[in-house]
Design a protein around this motif. Structure first.
Motif, PDB file in Angstrom:
ATOM      1  N   LEU A  34      -2.072   1.736  16.527  1.00 59.67           N
ATOM      2  CA  LEU A  34      -2.808   1.467  15.295  1.00 59.67           C
ATOM      3  C   LEU A  34      -2.803   2.620  14.300  1.00 59.67           C
ATOM      4  O   LEU A  34      -3.337   2.480  13.205  1.00 59.67           O
ATOM      5  CB  LEU A  34      -4.270   1.120  15.630  1.00 59.67           C
ATOM      6  CG  LEU A  34      -4.490  -0.103  16.504  1.00 59.67           C
ATOM      7  CD1 LEU A  34      -5.953  -0.204  16.917  1.00 59.67           C
ATOM      8  CD2 LEU A  34      -4.046  -1.352  15.775  1.00 59.67           C
ATOM      9  N   LEU A  35      -2.230   3.740  14.650  1.00 59.47           N
ATOM     10  CA  LEU A  35      -2.319   4.931  13.805  1.00 59.47           C
ATOM     11  C   LEU A  35      -1.667   4.720  12.441  1.00 59.47           C
ATOM     12  O   LEU A  35      -2.279   5.000  11.408  1.00 59.47           O
ATOM     13  CB  LEU A  35      -1.709   6.147  14.499  1.00 59.47           C
ATOM     14  CG  LEU A  35      -1.786   7.461  13.725  1.00 59.47           C
ATOM     15  CD1 LEU A  35      -3.245   7.845  13.488  1.00 59.47           C
ATOM     16  CD2 LEU A  35      -1.062   8.567  14.466  1.00 59.47           C
ATOM     17  N   GLU A  36      -0.459   4.234  12.409  1.00 52.71           N
ATOM     18  CA  GLU A  36       0.261   4.065  11.148  1.00 52.71           C
ATOM     19  C   GLU A  36      -0.473   3.110  10.214  1.00 52.71           C
ATOM     20  O   GLU A  36      -0.670   3.409   9.030  1.00 52.71           O
ATOM     21  CB  GLU A  36       1.673   3.549  11.427  1.00 52.71           C
ATOM     22  CG  GLU A  36       2.551   3.480  10.201  1.00 52.71           C
ATOM     23  CD  GLU A  36       3.966   3.072  10.552  1.00 52.71           C
ATOM     24  OE1 GLU A  36       4.502   2.223   9.824  1.00 52.71           O
ATOM     25  OE2 GLU A  36       4.531   3.589  11.530  1.00 52.71           O
ATOM     26  N   GLU A  37      -0.915   1.979  10.747  1.00 53.60           N
ATOM     27  CA  GLU A  37      -1.631   0.996   9.926  1.00 53.60           C
ATOM     28  C   GLU A  37      -2.962   1.558   9.426  1.00 53.60           C
ATOM     29  O   GLU A  37      -3.335   1.380   8.266  1.00 53.60           O
ATOM     30  CB  GLU A  37      -1.881  -0.274  10.733  1.00 53.60           C
ATOM     31  CG  GLU A  37      -2.625  -1.334   9.960  1.00 53.60           C
ATOM     32  CD  GLU A  37      -2.891  -2.583  10.791  1.00 53.60           C
ATOM     33  OE1 GLU A  37      -3.622  -3.445  10.297  1.00 53.60           O
ATOM     34  OE2 GLU A  37      -2.380  -2.692  11.923  1.00 53.60           O
ATOM     35  N   THR A  38      -3.678   2.260  10.293  1.00 55.96           N
ATOM     36  CA  THR A  38      -4.967   2.835   9.921  1.00 55.96           C
ATOM     37  C   THR A  38      -4.808   3.888   8.836  1.00 55.96           C
ATOM     38  O   THR A  38      -5.587   3.938   7.875  1.00 55.96           O
ATOM     39  CB  THR A  38      -5.663   3.447  11.161  1.00 55.96           C
ATOM     40  OG1 THR A  38      -5.793   2.428  12.153  1.00 55.96           O
ATOM     41  CG2 THR A  38      -7.026   3.998  10.827  1.00 55.96           C
ATOM     42  N   GLU A  39      -3.798   4.735   8.951  1.00 58.29           N
ATOM     43  CA  GLU A  39      -3.544   5.742   7.925  1.00 58.29           C
ATOM     44  C   GLU A  39      -3.169   5.099   6.597  1.00 58.29           C
ATOM     45  O   GLU A  39      -3.595   5.549   5.536  1.00 58.29           O
ATOM     46  CB  GLU A  39      -2.451   6.710   8.380  1.00 58.29           C
ATOM     47  CG  GLU A  39      -2.911   7.696   9.432  1.00 58.29           C
ATOM     48  CD  GLU A  39      -1.820   8.637   9.893  1.00 58.29           C
ATOM     49  OE1 GLU A  39      -0.614   8.317   9.710  1.00 58.29           O
ATOM     50  OE2 GLU A  39      -2.151   9.691  10.442  1.00 58.29           O
ATOM     51  N   ALA A  40      -2.375   4.032   6.645  1.00 59.83           N
ATOM     52  CA  ALA A  40      -1.974   3.345   5.416  1.00 59.83           C
ATOM     53  C   ALA A  40      -3.183   2.727   4.718  1.00 59.83           C
ATOM     54  O   ALA A  40      -3.327   2.825   3.497  1.00 59.83           O
ATOM     55  CB  ALA A  40      -0.928   2.275   5.731  1.00 59.83           C
ATOM     56  N   ILE A  41      -4.066   2.111   5.487  1.00 61.19           N
ATOM     57  CA  ILE A  41      -5.276   1.514   4.915  1.00 61.19           C
ATOM     58  C   ILE A  41      -6.166   2.594   4.318  1.00 61.19           C
ATOM     59  O   ILE A  41      -6.703   2.435   3.219  1.00 61.19           O
ATOM     60  CB  ILE A  41      -6.028   0.682   5.968  1.00 61.19           C
ATOM     61  CG1 ILE A  41      -5.233  -0.584   6.301  1.00 61.19           C
ATOM     62  CG2 ILE A  41      -7.425   0.308   5.476  1.00 61.19           C
ATOM     63  CD1 ILE A  41      -5.766  -1.356   7.493  1.00 61.19           C
ATOM     64  N   ALA A  42      -6.305   3.710   5.020  1.00 60.98           N
ATOM     65  CA  ALA A  42      -7.140   4.803   4.519  1.00 60.98           C
ATOM     66  C   ALA A  42      -6.560   5.386   3.230  1.00 60.98           C
ATOM     67  O   ALA A  42      -7.302   5.650   2.270  1.00 60.98           O
ATOM     68  CB  ALA A  42      -7.274   5.888   5.585  1.00 60.98           C
ATOM     69  N   LEU A  43      -5.255   5.575   3.178  1.00 63.60           N
ATOM     70  CA  LEU A  43      -4.611   6.105   1.984  1.00 63.60           C
ATOM     71  C   LEU A  43      -4.771   5.140   0.813  1.00 63.60           C
ATOM     72  O   LEU A  43      -5.085   5.548  -0.308  1.00 63.60           O
ATOM     73  CB  LEU A  43      -3.130   6.372   2.261  1.00 63.60           C
ATOM     74  CG  LEU A  43      -2.312   6.961   1.121  1.00 63.60           C
ATOM     75  CD1 LEU A  43      -2.898   8.277   0.647  1.00 63.60           C
ATOM     76  CD2 LEU A  43      -0.878   7.158   1.564  1.00 63.60           C
ATOM     77  N   LYS A  44      -4.583   3.868   1.069  1.00 59.93           N
ATOM     78  CA  LYS A  44      -4.755   2.859   0.024  1.00 59.93           C
ATOM     79  C   LYS A  44      -6.187   2.873  -0.490  1.00 59.93           C
ATOM     80  O   LYS A  44      -6.429   2.752  -1.694  1.00 59.93           O
ATOM     81  CB  LYS A  44      -4.388   1.485   0.595  1.00 59.93           C
ATOM     82  CG  LYS A  44      -4.639   0.327  -0.338  1.00 59.93           C
ATOM     83  CD  LYS A  44      -3.510   0.153  -1.323  1.00 59.93           C
ATOM     84  CE  LYS A  44      -3.745  -0.947  -2.310  1.00 59.93           C
ATOM     85  NZ  LYS A  44      -4.160  -2.211  -1.871  1.00 59.93           N
ATOM     86  N   GLN A  45      -7.166   3.046   0.404  1.00 57.25           N
ATOM     87  CA  GLN A  45      -8.571   3.087  -0.014  1.00 57.25           C
ATOM     88  C   GLN A  45      -8.841   4.308  -0.898  1.00 57.25           C
ATOM     89  O   GLN A  45      -9.545   4.213  -1.896  1.00 57.25           O
ATOM     90  CB  GLN A  45      -9.497   3.116   1.195  1.00 57.25           C
ATOM     91  CG  GLN A  45     -10.974   3.137   0.849  1.00 57.25           C
ATOM     92  CD  GLN A  45     -11.421   1.878   0.138  1.00 57.25           C
ATOM     93  OE1 GLN A  45     -11.218   0.786   0.638  1.00 57.25           O
ATOM     94  NE2 GLN A  45     -12.042   2.011  -1.016  1.00 57.25           N
ATOM     95  N   VAL A  46      -8.261   5.443  -0.546  1.00 54.52           N
ATOM     96  CA  VAL A  46      -8.431   6.654  -1.352  1.00 54.52           C
ATOM     97  C   VAL A  46      -7.877   6.438  -2.758  1.00 54.52           C
ATOM     98  O   VAL A  46      -8.529   6.762  -3.757  1.00 54.52           O
ATOM     99  CB  VAL A  46      -7.760   7.871  -0.667  1.00 54.52           C
ATOM    100  CG1 VAL A  46      -7.670   9.054  -1.614  1.00 54.52           C
ATOM    101  CG2 VAL A  46      -8.520   8.255   0.592  1.00 54.52           C
ATOM    102  N   ILE A  47      -6.685   5.865  -2.843  1.00 50.57           N
ATOM    103  CA  ILE A  47      -6.080   5.625  -4.156  1.00 50.57           C
ATOM    104  C   ILE A  47      -6.915   4.622  -4.947  1.00 50.57           C
ATOM    105  O   ILE A  47      -7.183   4.820  -6.133  1.00 50.57           O
ATOM    106  CB  ILE A  47      -4.624   5.145  -4.008  1.00 50.57           C
ATOM    107  CG1 ILE A  47      -3.764   6.285  -3.461  1.00 50.57           C
ATOM    108  CG2 ILE A  47      -4.072   4.638  -5.338  1.00 50.57           C
ATOM    109  CD1 ILE A  47      -2.367   5.884  -3.069  1.00 50.57           C
ATOM    110  N   ALA A  48      -7.338   3.560  -4.296  1.00 49.51           N
ATOM    111  CA  ALA A  48      -8.167   2.551  -4.974  1.00 49.51           C
ATOM    112  C   ALA A  48      -9.461   3.176  -5.485  1.00 49.51           C
ATOM    113  O   ALA A  48      -9.893   2.895  -6.610  1.00 49.51           O
ATOM    114  CB  ALA A  48      -8.464   1.393  -4.029  1.00 49.51           C
TER     115      ALA A  48
END
Length: 97
Positions: A23-37
């Motif tokens: 789940l690491l890659e998906e979790t990091e992608a979601i977190a990064l997307k949230q930061v940008i949003a």
């Protein structure tokens, strides 16, 4: 030997746990997307922009802006991110580290 119920392995990091479960890659992608949003949303507030006005500045639709601001919608293009940044007077910087 089996660990007792409730045992917590303190030598394992949270990233190790997520990686072991795939789940690491998906979790990091979601977190990064949230930061940008969150950054886009904050910049919109600073400029006093509504979603409609922001979409117009991006030369885009309000639905596309909603997808950008939704952290669970993973498919946002770099072009959309650049347009959003430009619409609030910012630049987008992406780098490999």
């Amino acid at each position: 030997m089996t660990e007792p119920k409730g045992y917590i392995d303190r030598s394992e990091s949270f990233d190790d746990f997520l990686e072991a479960d795939g789940l690491l890659e998906e979790t990091e992608a979601i977190a990064l997307k949230q930061v940008i949003a969150d950054q886009v949303r904050a910049a919109m507030m600073e400029k006093g922009l509504t979603k409609k006005a922001m979409a117009e500045r991006m030369h885009s639709s309000r639905q596309q802006l909603d997808r950008l601001l939704d952290p669970h919608y993973p498919s946002v293009t770099l072009l959309t991110l650049r347009r959003a940044a430009a619409a609030v007077g910012r630049t987008l910087r992406i780098e490999l580290v």
